[in-house]
Scaffold this active site. Structure first.
Site, PDB file in Angstrom:
ATOM      1  N   GLU A 143       0.835  -1.201   0.000  1.00  0.00           N
ATOM      2  CA  GLU A 143       0.000   0.000   0.000  1.00  0.00           C
ATOM      3  C   GLU A 143       0.870   1.252   0.000  1.00  0.00           C
ATOM      4  OE1 GLU A 143      -3.193   0.180  -0.486  1.00  0.00           O
ATOM      5  OE2 GLU A 143      -3.239  -2.017  -0.643  1.00  0.00           O
ATOM      6  N   SER A 229      19.289  -7.666  -9.424  1.00  0.00           N
ATOM      7  CA  SER A 229      18.103  -7.565 -10.283  1.00  0.00           C
ATOM      8  C   SER A 229      18.101  -8.569 -11.433  1.00  0.00           C
ATOM      9  CB  SER A 229      17.987  -6.147 -10.843  1.00  0.00           C
ATOM     10  OG  SER A 229      17.669  -5.238  -9.823  1.00  0.00           O
ATOM     11  N   HIS A 358       2.917 -10.243  -9.488  1.00  0.00           N
ATOM     12  CA  HIS A 358       4.368 -10.447  -9.541  1.00  0.00           C
ATOM     13  C   HIS A 358       5.087  -9.325  -8.802  1.00  0.00           C
ATOM     14  CE1 HIS A 358       8.368 -11.404 -11.037  1.00  0.00           C
ATOM     15  NE2 HIS A 358       8.476 -10.144 -11.416  1.00  0.00           N
ATOM     16  N   SER A 359       4.677  -8.115  -9.036  1.00  0.00           N
ATOM     17  CA  SER A 359       5.240  -6.943  -8.373  1.00  0.00           C
ATOM     18  C   SER A 359       4.221  -5.827  -8.483  1.00  0.00           C
ATOM     19  CB  SER A 359       6.563  -6.521  -9.024  1.00  0.00           C
ATOM     20  OG  SER A 359       6.331  -5.950 -10.306  1.00  0.00           O
TER      21      SER A 359
END
Length: 467
Positions: A143, A229, A358-359
């Site tokens: 959030e 990453s 997923h993200s």
């Protein structure tokens, strides 16, 4: 072509001028060949004298062996097999499928009492509290990103059992290589909420000094290698680290986490093969959660998941129910024990489901149904399964649940508020920790940055950064 009065070309004269030099070179080369020939004759004589008896013996032994085509065995060094005399291709579905090991059913009941790890109450409660605390942190930080407070986030919904079950089976000295969805492993090892928040907010308390994007955690003190990453780069790195651990002989293992999507990368092949041939104490832990971002497993591969690849590389392999924290614990603990004792790698495929997107850059409703997600969230969730187990033993009830939910949210919100108030790291840290002493090109870049900041200082609120 130029021709002289005597009928010779210019090239004829050029060849004549080179003949003395060519003649001298030919003499030297002939002498060298002669010396090489003499050396070869002498070496041959020495070898002949020392190996004659051995050669005669071997030839005699070969002559003494009768030839029997029916008993002939393949001698190829690249595989272990038998000859067959009929044409047959191996089918990809040669077996019905690797079974899924579990300890509890979906209602938290132990299926086979001999497989019950019989963990003490305090340890099981710690499992549950870490899994639910991670779930609470995920909700608040998700959030937070939606409100623009942080730039990016990835939740762990539905995969908490794979994190906590595996982390609990390791020793604190074991080295961890994560992908990006193993926050629970780090939390179980003692990574504080303040440090999770500091990393996501990239503030001055961040161990990475604000250089990494959110959720790419790392902690040297907890033997958790900083996450990268690029997908799957940790897999061959883990193989190299495990080989170093083997040479040190320090009773440690390396564990490498990755998703089934990362197993499609070439780095997975390199890591599997190196670890097997070098016989490294390495645990490959694959979280098969059904999707590689938006790509479902039936579009990723045609074989029987990831565990089926293990035998082809010479890896001991197992498939477990990733929503059963005890099954994950048992499998990881035994794999660790044998990896240390036998110096060999293991592949664990934990079958689970990614309930969240997923993200924060993904909207999974574009490629899967709400009913599908609800099934895993309501019917087969690792947290609810463990709660059923504790409730059946009288270890947990509604009062404990309400109190812990309230307390865990309070802990996360307090850390959240502290992180928001902290300053950002000093911009000078952009240029440190690469070289022991700053080299001229880096110093030049630093000076250029400060000139730019001073020129456009209205766009760079330096009062928000540490001095």
């Amino acid at each position: 072509m130029l021709v002289s009065s005597r009928g010779r070309t210019a090239w004829d004269f050029h060849k004549l001028s080179l003949e003395p030099r060519h003649h001298a070179l030919d003499v030297k080369m002939a002498a060298a060949r002669g010396l090489t020939k003499l050396y070869g004759i002498g070496l041959h004589a020495i070898r002949q004298n020392t190996t004659l008896k051995a050669t005669t013996f071997l030839l005699g032994a070969l002559r003494q062996q009768p030839f029997d085509s029916s008993a002939e065995k393949p001698q190829f060094p690249g595989a272990s097999a038998e000859f067959i005399d009929h044409l047959e291709f191996i089918q990809p579905n040669v077996i019905s499928g690797i079974p899924v090991y579990r300890v509890m059913d979906r209602q938290g009941q132990i299926i086979n009492p001999s497989e019950d790890p019989k963990l003490p109450k305090e340890m099981v409660l710690n499992f549950y509290q870490k899994m639910t605390l991670l779930n609470t942190m995920d909700r608040i930080l998700y959030e937070s990103q939606r409100q623009g407070r942080i730039s990016f986030y990835m939740t762990n919904y539905g995969e908490e059992g794979t994190h906590v079950g595996s982390a609990a089976a390791l020793e604190p000295t074991d080295l961890v290589f994560g992908q990006y969805r193993e926050a629970g492993v780090l939390m179980y090892r003692g990574f504080r909420l303040d440090l999770f928040m500091a990393q996501c907010y990239a503030n001055a308390d961040d161990l990475g000094k604000g250089r990494q994007m959110p959720v790419l955690y790392g902690c040297k003190d907890l033997n958790f290698v900083t996450i990268s990453s690029p997908l799957a780069t940790q897999i061959p790195q883990a193989a190299g680290a495990a080989y170093a651990v083997k040479r040190e002989n320090t009773n440690r293992v390396v564990i490498c986490y990755f998703g089934e999507g990362a197993a499609s990368e070439g780095d997975a092949h390199a890591g599997f093969n190196f670890s097997a041939t070098l016989e490294c104490p390495l645990l490959f832990f694959c979280r098969n959660n059904g999707y590689a971002i938006s790509t479902p497993t039936n579009e990723q591969y045609r074989g029987d998941g990831i565990a089926a690849r293990g035998p082809g590389y010479g890896l001991m392999s197992i498939r477990v129910d990733g929503n059963d924290v005890f099954a994950v614990y048992n499998a990881t603990k035994e794999a660790r024990r044998r990896a240390v004792a036998e110096n060999q790698p293991f592949l664990i495929e934990a079958m689970t489901y990614r309930i969240g997107h997923h993200s924060t850059s993904d909207d999974s409703s574009a490629y899967r149904s709400v009913d599908e997600v609800n099934y895993w969230d309501k019917q087969d969730h690792p947290i609810s399964r463990l709660r059923h187990y504790m409730t059946a033993r009288g270890w947990w009830g509604e009062d404990e649940e309400r109190a812990w939910r309230k307390q865990s949210r309070k802990l996360v919100m307090e850390a959240f508020e502290r992180a928001e108030k902290r300053l950002k790291p000093n911009p000078e840290l952009l240029f440190t920790d690469v070289y022991d002493e700053m080299i001229p090109p880096i110093a030049k870049q630093r000076d250029a940055m400060w000139r730019h900041v001073q020129q456009y200082k209205e766009h760079y609120p330096l009062d928000l950064y540490e001095k």
